[in-house]
Design a protein around this motif. Structure first.
Motif, PDB file in Angstrom:
ATOM      1  N   VAL A  16       0.813  -1.226   0.000  1.00 22.39           N
ATOM      2  CA  VAL A  16       0.000   0.000   0.000  1.00 22.39           C
ATOM      3  C   VAL A  16       0.855   1.290   0.000  1.00 22.39           C
ATOM      4  CG1 VAL A  16      -1.720   1.343   1.300  1.00 22.39           C
ATOM      5  CG2 VAL A  16      -2.129  -1.071   0.832  1.00 22.39           C
ATOM      6  N   PRO A  17       1.962   1.367   0.783  1.00 21.68           N
ATOM      7  CA  PRO A  17       2.762   2.607   0.709  1.00 21.68           C
ATOM      8  C   PRO A  17       3.257   2.884  -0.725  1.00 21.68           C
ATOM      9  CG  PRO A  17       3.421   1.294   2.601  1.00 21.68           C
ATOM     10  CD  PRO A  17       2.479   0.441   1.815  1.00 21.68           C
ATOM     11  N   ARG A  20       0.308   4.013  -2.827  1.00 21.73           N
ATOM     12  CA  ARG A  20      -0.036   5.415  -2.538  1.00 21.73           C
ATOM     13  C   ARG A  20       0.914   6.368  -3.263  1.00 21.73           C
ATOM     14  NH1 ARG A  20      -3.468   6.907   1.785  1.00 21.73           N
ATOM     15  NH2 ARG A  20      -4.189   5.144   3.017  1.00 21.73           N
ATOM     16  N   LYS A  21       2.202   6.009  -3.261  1.00 18.36           N
ATOM     17  CA  LYS A  21       3.202   6.846  -3.943  1.00 18.36           C
ATOM     18  C   LYS A  21       2.875   6.957  -5.427  1.00 18.36           C
ATOM     19  CE  LYS A  21       7.798   6.998  -1.953  1.00 18.36           C
ATOM     20  NZ  LYS A  21       9.036   6.240  -1.861  1.00 18.36           N
ATOM     21  N   VAL A  23      -0.105   6.511  -6.863  1.00 19.74           N
ATOM     22  CA  VAL A  23      -1.376   7.248  -7.046  1.00 19.74           C
ATOM     23  C   VAL A  23      -1.158   8.749  -6.818  1.00 19.74           C
ATOM     24  CG1 VAL A  23      -3.728   7.521  -6.114  1.00 19.74           C
ATOM     25  CG2 VAL A  23      -2.803   5.226  -6.537  1.00 19.74           C
ATOM     26  N   ASP A  24      -0.203   9.080  -5.956  1.00 15.96           N
ATOM     27  CA  ASP A  24       0.110  10.503  -5.687  1.00 15.96           C
ATOM     28  C   ASP A  24       0.535  11.262  -6.940  1.00 15.96           C
ATOM     29  OD1 ASP A  24      -0.542  10.702  -3.102  1.00 15.96           O
ATOM     30  OD2 ASP A  24       1.487  10.454  -2.291  1.00 15.96           O
ATOM     31  N   ARG A  31      -6.708  11.672  -8.606  1.00 18.63           N
ATOM     32  CA  ARG A  31      -6.091  11.103  -7.390  1.00 18.63           C
ATOM     33  C   ARG A  31      -7.173  10.835  -6.345  1.00 18.63           C
ATOM     34  NH1 ARG A  31      -2.761  15.317  -4.824  1.00 18.63           N
ATOM     35  NH2 ARG A  31      -1.655  15.296  -6.804  1.00 18.63           N
ATOM     36  N   ALA A  35      -8.193   7.192  -5.082  1.00 15.97           N
ATOM     37  CA  ALA A  35      -8.008   6.948  -3.641  1.00 15.97           C
ATOM     38  C   ALA A  35      -9.340   6.528  -3.011  1.00 15.97           C
ATOM     39  CB  ALA A  35      -7.460   8.193  -2.960  1.00 15.97           C
ATOM     40  N   TRP A  40      -9.222   4.670   0.556  1.00 19.68           N
ATOM     41  CA  TRP A  40      -8.378   5.521   1.425  1.00 19.68           C
ATOM     42  C   TRP A  40      -9.047   6.828   1.816  1.00 19.68           C
ATOM     43  CZ3 TRP A  40      -3.894   5.225  -2.646  1.00 19.68           C
ATOM     44  CH2 TRP A  40      -3.428   3.907  -2.711  1.00 19.68           C
ATOM     45  N   PRO A  47      -9.618  11.575   4.583  1.00 12.47           N
ATOM     46  CA  PRO A  47      -9.072  10.242   4.861  1.00 12.47           C
ATOM     47  C   PRO A  47     -10.061   9.340   5.598  1.00 12.47           C
ATOM     48  CG  PRO A  47      -7.515  11.940   5.481  1.00 12.47           C
ATOM     49  CD  PRO A  47      -8.791  12.646   5.120  1.00 12.47           C
TER      50      PRO A  47
END
Ligand SMILES: CC(C)=CCC/C(C)=C/CC/C(C)=C/COP(=O)(O)OP(=O)(O)O
Length: 336
Positions: A16-17, A20-21, A23-24, A31, A35, A40, A47
């Motif tokens: 997931v980290p 997320r990077k 998708v950022d 985004r 998300a 998320w 959030p």
């Protein structure tokens, strides 16, 4: 927590980290939409922690890497990529099927409209390619090519799925071939992508691929079962969507081949029947009398056995093979 649940949980903490990077990188509007789909944020972008999916495909990717003796943390890009391709296909599938609920929440198109949902899906598909092509390892080109082929095959399966809706009957073998394209292609790609990124020998990749094909068809059989007999509170999806669309799901296709009064009833309903609650309930009754659910569950169990056999007697790492076997059992026993 049992083995597969622990493996799925470990995957989320590793993948997931990085997801997320990736998708950022999207523009702020997409985004937020992506998300939201991944659980998320809520629809306002605040959030939250919602159902983001089971993470089956990235778990297969990491287990496949372990099976060839590679460090899973070195192939996270592959796990991220298969999860992105999967989620692209879900967002587009919901548009095509007019489904309004997925993972217990309103679908992307039902909130933001079709154009935004199409773009959100496209964005995930292109991010997937980007993430693999950025990998500088010697295995990356092979992995990228395999992912592209799997994506093309998945699209081929989806086109056939739509086309079958218009046909009166479809031979079971054709329906299984369609499901293999639609679902197994990405599960097989997921099982080998970590091994390819780790530049594993072809002799090790081949049994992993075959395992993924078998497990993928079992996965689709259980998905079809859950679409008819599952509890929407557990699946988090709209109830009876396949029946309302008169889809040639695997249990339905098998039932139509049974040559009995109930098979004739189902055939007549598919051609001219309505889709009110009671008409759908009658179709389910006919499937029940034919024992279509039992057939699908037995067929899935046989495919899981075949998947386990694929790994037997290979030079793959034993612990990882055990994990893949447990994942195959989980896929057959799942309720969501
Ligand atoms: C091109 C296009 C639109 C293709 C559609 C292909 C498609 C939707 C195939 C079905 C695959 C499937 C069983 C998804 C559920 O996965 P899951 O139960 O693992 O979902 P989760 O991530 O929510 O757990």
């Amino acid at each position: 927590m049992n083995g597969p649940d622990r493996a799925l949980d470990e995957t989320r903490s590793l993948v997931v980290p990085a997801l997320r990077k990736a998708v950022d990188r999207l523009d702020p509007q997409l985004r937020k939409v992506v998300a939201y789909h991944l659980g998320w944020v809520d629809e306002h972008g605040d959030p939250t922690v919602e159902d983001g999916g089971k993470a089956v495909r990235p778990t297969l990717a990491l287990a496949g890497a372990r099976a060839v003796g590679a460090d899973p943390s070195a192939v996270v890009a592959g796990a991220v990529a298969v999860e992105l391709v999967h989620n692209f296909s879900l967002v587009h599938d919901d548009i095509m099927d007019r489904d309004v609920t997925r993972r217990h929440r309103p679908t992307v198109w039902s909130i933001w409209g079709e154009p935004t949902a199409i773009l959100a899906g496209d964005a995930m598909a292109s991010l997937a390619r980007e993430v693999v092509l950025e990998d500088t390892g010697t295995g990356a080109p092979r992995a990228a090519l395999m992912l592209e082929r799997a994506t093309r095959t998945l699209i081929h399966g989806q086109v056939q799925d739509m086309e079958f809706e218009e046909r009166g009957t479809v031979p079971l073998a054709e329906c299984e071939a369609m499901s293999t394209r639609k679902t197994s292609s990405l599960l097989a790609a997921s099982t080998v992508i970590g091994a390819l990124l780790a530049d594993a020998d072809r002799d090790l990749v081949r049994p992993l691929w075959s395992y993924g094909i078998h497990v993928g068809l079992a996965f689709q059989l259980i998905d079809d079962v859950l679409g008819i007999w599952g509890d929407p509170k557990v699946t988090g999806k709209s109830n009876h969507s396949d029946l309302r669309a008169k889809k040639k799901s695997l249990p339905m296709t098998w039932a139509l081949e049974q040559g009995s009064a109930d098979a004739d009833r189902l055939r007549a309903w598919l051609t001219t029947g309505g889709t009110t609650e009671s008409e759908i309930a009658s179709a389910v009754d006919a499937l029940d009398r034919l024992r279509a659910k039992d057939w699908a569950e037995h067929r899935a169990a046989d495919l899981v056995d075949a998947a386990k056999n694929d790994l037997d007697g290979t030079a793959l790492v034993r612990d990882a093979v055990d994990e893949l076997c447990e994942l195959a059992d989980f896929i057959c026993a799942r309720k969501a």
